[in-house]
Design an enzyme around this catalytic site. Structure first.
Site, PDB file in Angstrom:
ATOM      1  N   GLY A 144       0.693  -1.164   0.051  1.00  0.00           N
ATOM      2  CA  GLY A 144      -0.057   0.226   0.042  1.00  0.00           C
ATOM      3  C   GLY A 144       0.828   1.185   0.013  1.00  0.00           C
ATOM      4  O   GLY A 144       0.256   2.335   0.315  1.00  0.00           O
ATOM      5  N   ASN A 203       1.506   2.959  -2.753  1.00  0.00           N
ATOM      6  CA  ASN A 203       1.037   3.913  -3.321  1.00  0.00           C
ATOM      7  C   ASN A 203      -0.277   4.419  -2.879  1.00  0.00           C
ATOM      8  O   ASN A 203      -0.751   5.607  -3.215  1.00  0.00           O
ATOM      9  CB  ASN A 203       0.646   3.301  -4.718  1.00  0.00           C
ATOM     10  CG  ASN A 203       1.916   3.384  -5.840  1.00  0.00           C
ATOM     11  OD1 ASN A 203       2.226   4.163  -6.330  1.00  0.00           O
ATOM     12  ND2 ASN A 203       2.424   2.019  -5.918  1.00  0.00           N
ATOM     13  N   LYS A 261      -6.135  -8.611  -8.151  1.00  0.00           N
ATOM     14  CA  LYS A 261      -7.399  -9.406  -8.731  1.00  0.00           C
ATOM     15  C   LYS A 261      -7.759  -8.662  -9.916  1.00  0.00           C
ATOM     16  O   LYS A 261      -7.703  -7.449  -9.869  1.00  0.00           O
ATOM     17  CB  LYS A 261      -8.588  -9.507  -7.527  1.00  0.00           C
ATOM     18  CG  LYS A 261      -8.116 -10.358  -6.621  1.00  0.00           C
ATOM     19  CD  LYS A 261      -8.366 -11.943  -6.666  1.00  0.00           C
ATOM     20  CE  LYS A 261      -8.008 -12.700  -5.601  1.00  0.00           C
ATOM     21  NZ  LYS A 261      -6.889 -12.904  -5.149  1.00  0.00           N
ATOM     22  N   HIS A 274       0.958   0.449 -13.188  1.00  0.00           N
ATOM     23  CA  HIS A 274       1.833  -0.759 -13.499  1.00  0.00           C
ATOM     24  C   HIS A 274       3.167  -0.527 -13.761  1.00  0.00           C
ATOM     25  O   HIS A 274       3.686   0.501 -14.376  1.00  0.00           O
ATOM     26  CB  HIS A 274       1.201  -1.117 -14.880  1.00  0.00           C
ATOM     27  CG  HIS A 274       2.031  -2.640 -15.328  1.00  0.00           C
ATOM     28  ND1 HIS A 274       1.428  -3.830 -14.744  1.00  0.00           N
ATOM     29  CD2 HIS A 274       3.030  -2.800 -15.990  1.00  0.00           C
ATOM     30  CE1 HIS A 274       2.259  -4.656 -15.264  1.00  0.00           C
ATOM     31  NE2 HIS A 274       3.223  -4.334 -16.024  1.00  0.00           N
TER      32      HIS A 274
HETATM   33  C1  GRF Z   1       3.732  -1.372  -7.561  1.00  0.00           C
HETATM   34  O1  GRF Z   1       4.600  -1.573  -8.181  1.00  0.00           O
HETATM   35  C2  GRF Z   1       2.508  -1.152  -8.574  1.00  0.00           C
HETATM   36  O2  GRF Z   1       2.891  -0.668  -9.561  1.00  0.00           O
HETATM   37  C3  GRF Z   1       2.056  -2.702  -8.753  1.00  0.00           C
HETATM   38  O3  GRF Z   1       2.232  -3.267  -7.750  1.00  0.00           O
HETATM   39  C4  GRF Z   1       2.940  -2.440  -6.608  1.00  0.00           C
HETATM   40  C5  GRF Z   1       2.233  -2.132  -5.583  1.00  0.00           C
HETATM   41  O4  GRF Z   1       2.902  -1.638  -4.396  1.00  0.00           O
HETATM   42  N1  GRF Z   1       0.904  -2.872  -9.637  1.00  0.00           N
HETATM   43  P1  GRF Z   1       2.399  -0.787  -3.309  1.00  0.00           P
HETATM   44  O5  GRF Z   1       1.376  -1.825  -2.557  1.00  0.00           O
HETATM   45  O6  GRF Z   1       1.760   0.130  -3.541  1.00  0.00           O
HETATM   46  O7  GRF Z   1       3.346  -0.445  -2.276  1.00  0.00           O
END
Ligand code: GRF
Length: 193
Positions: A20, A22, A96, A114
């Site tokens: 989490g 992001n 998912k 991504h």
């Molecule tokens: C990120 O690298 C995102 O691009 C990918 O999964 C990862 C998630 O990281 N889809 P976080 O859970 O936000 O730390």
């Protein structure tokens, strides 16, 4: 792009499965209140997702749905999204795949991040594949979600140089830092803010 009418608030639900980071960067960015965007709901398919702690830290409602029964999970999810008046979904490490039907209901209002320069390297193990192919650059992409994996319209990308000494881990860490800057910017761009 999504057109805003009047001074509507944009309520956002962020979907996570893991760390989490992001999610945290989106919450912090929109907490500055410069924009009418609010992180209103945290959704996860995994009750053990570390990122769920940000619900407690930032006092944001969180809900976990069991995606083993995807139809049922999505049904309950839609009820919650409606109840919380959610206009935007940000997938942030959500592992998912949402059904066609669900995506249709939120068409143009689901973003995903991504860790590659899409359309290259869709799917998993991105960094490993990028390094195996001796790519000079990699990066991250925020795109709209459609019914195909990592394939919707690209909103924003960030590109970084790959070093000789890079490993999948070092590359992932450098790209993740870029992701944290890119995702909030992409949300603003989607709403022309
Ligand atoms: C990120 O690298 C995102 O691009 C990918 O999964 C990862 C998630 O990281 N889809 P976080 O859970 O936000 O730390």
């Amino acid at each position: 792009m999504v057109r805003l009418t009047g001074f509507n608030n944009i309520n956002t639900a962020v979907f996570i499965s893991g760390t989490g980071s992001n999610l945290k960067s989106l919450i912090k960015f929109f907490k500055r209140r410069k924009y009418p965007i609010y992180t209103k709901l945290i959704i996860s398919d995994n009750s053990k997702a570390k990122g769920l702690k940000y619900g407690n830290i930032f006092k944001i409602k969180k809900k976990v749905f069991n995606f083993k029964k995807k139809n049922l999970a999505e049904k309950k999810l839609l009820v919650q999204l409606k109840k919380n008046n959610i206009q935007l979904i940000c997938l942030a490490g959500f592992m998912k795949i949402l059904s066609k039907n669900f995506v249709k209901k939120f068409k143009g209002k689901i973003l995903n991040i991504h860790p590659s320069l899409l359309p290259k390297y869709k799917g998993l193990n991105t960094h490993q594949r990028v390094l195996q192919n001796n790519e000079k650059y990699s990066g991250c992409t925020v795109h709209l979600v459609n019914s195909k994996l990592d394939s919707g319209k690209i909103i924003l990308q960030s590109k970084i140089k790959i070093y000789k000494k890079d490993t999948p881990k070092s590359l992932a860490a450098r790209i993740l830092k870029e992701e944290h800057k890119l995702y909030p910017k992409a949300v603003l761009k989607l709403f022309n803010l």
